[in-house]
Every structure is written in C-alpha cells, then in structure tokens.
Design a protein around this motif. Structure first.
Motif, PDB file in Angstrom:
ATOM      1  N   VAL A  86       0.630  -1.024   0.007  1.00 15.87           N
ATOM      2  CA  VAL A  86       0.052  -0.026  -0.049  1.00 15.87           C
ATOM      3  C   VAL A  86       0.841   1.249  -0.136  1.00 15.87           C
ATOM      4  CG1 VAL A  86      -1.676   1.186   1.233  1.00 15.87           C
ATOM      5  CG2 VAL A  86      -1.831  -1.268   1.149  1.00 15.87           C
ATOM      6  N   ARG A  87       0.607   2.290  -0.725  1.00 15.53           N
ATOM      7  CA  ARG A  87       1.079   3.494  -0.680  1.00 15.53           C
ATOM      8  C   ARG A  87       1.250   4.214   0.558  1.00 15.53           C
ATOM      9  NH1 ARG A  87       2.020   5.690  -5.873  1.00 15.53           N
ATOM     10  NH2 ARG A  87       0.751   4.394  -7.535  1.00 15.53           N
ATOM     11  N   PHE A  94      -0.183   4.748   8.902  1.00 14.10           N
ATOM     12  CA  PHE A  94       1.018   5.332   8.880  1.00 14.10           C
ATOM     13  C   PHE A  94       0.289   6.794   8.134  1.00 14.10           C
ATOM     14  CE2 PHE A  94       4.665   6.526   6.355  1.00 14.10           C
ATOM     15  CZ  PHE A  94       5.508   6.708   7.309  1.00 14.10           C
ATOM     16  N   LYS A  95      -0.726   6.787   7.499  1.00 16.83           N
ATOM     17  CA  LYS A  95      -0.888   7.877   6.458  1.00 16.83           C
ATOM     18  C   LYS A  95      -1.264   9.035   7.258  1.00 16.83           C
ATOM     19  CE  LYS A  95      -6.013   7.180   5.530  1.00 16.83           C
ATOM     20  NZ  LYS A  95      -6.946   7.076   4.633  1.00 16.83           N
ATOM     21  N   GLU A  96      -1.594   9.200   8.683  1.00 19.69           N
ATOM     22  CA  GLU A  96      -1.802  10.257   9.512  1.00 19.69           C
ATOM     23  C   GLU A  96      -0.246  11.092   9.419  1.00 19.69           C
ATOM     24  OE1 GLU A  96      -4.736  11.104  10.175  1.00 19.69           O
ATOM     25  OE2 GLU A  96      -5.454   9.279   9.438  1.00 19.69           O
ATOM     26  N   GLN A  97       0.564  10.366   9.452  1.00 19.37           N
ATOM     27  CA  GLN A  97       2.096  11.139   9.490  1.00 19.37           C
ATOM     28  C   GLN A  97       2.450  11.713   8.226  1.00 19.37           C
ATOM     29  OE1 GLN A  97       5.034   8.736  11.817  1.00 19.37           O
ATOM     30  NE2 GLN A  97       3.302   7.275  11.955  1.00 19.37           N
ATOM     31  N   VAL A  98       1.856  11.128   7.071  1.00 15.84           N
ATOM     32  CA  VAL A  98       2.256  11.731   5.598  1.00 15.84           C
ATOM     33  C   VAL A  98       1.767  13.046   5.283  1.00 15.84           C
ATOM     34  CG1 VAL A  98       2.173  10.961   3.140  1.00 15.84           C
ATOM     35  CG2 VAL A  98       2.475   9.203   5.222  1.00 15.84           C
ATOM     36  N   THR A  99       2.596  14.001   4.758  1.00 18.97           N
ATOM     37  CA  THR A  99       2.141  15.023   3.903  1.00 18.97           C
ATOM     38  C   THR A  99       2.180  14.732   2.550  1.00 18.97           C
ATOM     39  OG1 THR A  99       3.519  16.438   5.649  1.00 18.97           O
ATOM     40  CG2 THR A  99       2.632  17.390   3.448  1.00 18.97           C
TER      41      THR A  99
END
Length: 192
Positions: A86-87, A94-99
């Motif tokens: 998954v991207r 993890f996506k909460e940390q991604v900009t």
C-alpha cells in the motif's frame, strides 16, 4: 527482519517527506513527477534522433518505446499486483504522518513505476550516447533520480519502492540498449 526493513523504510520516508519540507520543494517536486513537464524533452529526443540518425534514429525511438512499455508493464501489471504494498498516503496506520502533496492514487506502491520507467529510459539513453557525449551519464542519472526522489517527497512512494523501481528500470534499460546494439551489429553485418 521484514518488520525492521519496513520500519527503516518508513523512517527514511518521513525524513524526506517531512524533514526536507520547504516551499521550494513544495513547488518543484510535483512538477518533476508530472509527465507534461518532460514532454518537450521527449519531443526533442524524437526529433534529434530521427534528424541526426535517420533509420538508426527510428530504431532508437522504437526501442525507447519498448523500454518504456516493458518498464511500465513489468512494474504496474506484474510486480505490483503480486507484492500489493500500500502507498504511504493510503497506509491506514501510517498515513496520518504523511504530508501528501499530490493526489495519492489508488494503486499499489512497490515498485514505483515512475522510478522504473525513468531509470529504464535514462539508462537506455545513457548507454546509447555515453561515448559521444560524456555529460549524458550524470544528466540521465540525475534526471531519473530527481523524478524518483520527488515520488517520496510528495508522499506517494516509500524509498524502498524507489530503490526496487530504479534497479528494475536499470536492468530493463541495459537490456533494451543491448538489444539496440545487437540490432545495429546485425544490420551492419548484412550490409557488408
């Protein structure tokens, strides 16, 4: 061991995606990964190859298309469906940390098709012109690496996706450039 590699990949991702954040990169990186940005370069190469190399130039262009097609098909249609990574921008915990700086996309992440395609094309061109024009070596590698790096910065790929894509693309570019030289040597032998 796999968990440690994933954790390292995520940490490296965050050090690029978050740690290198600045307004200039926020402007530049989405442009670098946009195929329309590079359309004039592709058009220049087509005109340059045909104008300067005639029949040989047409073979260059055809094999350049094969290089792109092979890279894209192998990464997107063969490997990604098997790996199913998954991207980062879609990875639920993890996506909460991604900009995320571009649209995330719904496809899988491993390997990066951008990295595969651009390293394949870059290596193909590098191998064709490295003897005639020395700067092509670092220019083609810098071009492929900057587009690949942009994929991490904008939040759509992990560094591991880029590494695998770069290795796959390099192998494809080496293969298709070998194929080009093989075809050329056959053509030269048939002319004599």
């Amino acid at each position: 061991m796999i968990e440690q590699l994933i954790e390292l990949d995520q940490q490296l991702f965050l050090s690029i995606n978050k740690g290198l954040a600045n307004q200039f990169f926020d402007f530049l990186m989405p442009l670098l990964r946009n195929p329309y940005t590079w359309a004039p370069l592709y058009l220049f190469f087509i005109i340059f190859a045909i104008r300067n190399y005639k029949k040989k130039g047409i073979i260059m262009i055809l094999l350049l298309l094969v290089t792109f097609g092979l890279g894209d098909y192998t990464s997107a249609s063969i490997i990604k469906p098997e790996v199913m990574r998954v991207r980062p921008c879609n990875d639920v915990p993890f996506k909460e940390q991604v900009t995320t700086r571009v649209r995330c996309g719904s496809g899988y992440s491993m390997p990066s098709s951008h990295a595969t395609n651009h390293f394949a094309i870059g290596i193909f061109i590098l191998m064709l012109f490295r003897r005639q024009w020395k700067p092509i070596v670092w220019l083609s590698l810098l071009w492929a690496a900057s587009i690949s790096f942009a994929q991490i910065y904008v939040g759509v790929h992990y560094p591991g996706d880029i590494l695998v894509g770069a290795l796959l693309g390099t192998a494809i570019g080496l293969f298709t450039s070998w194929l080009f030289f093989f075809i050329q040597s056959k053509a030269q032998r048939s002319e004599t």
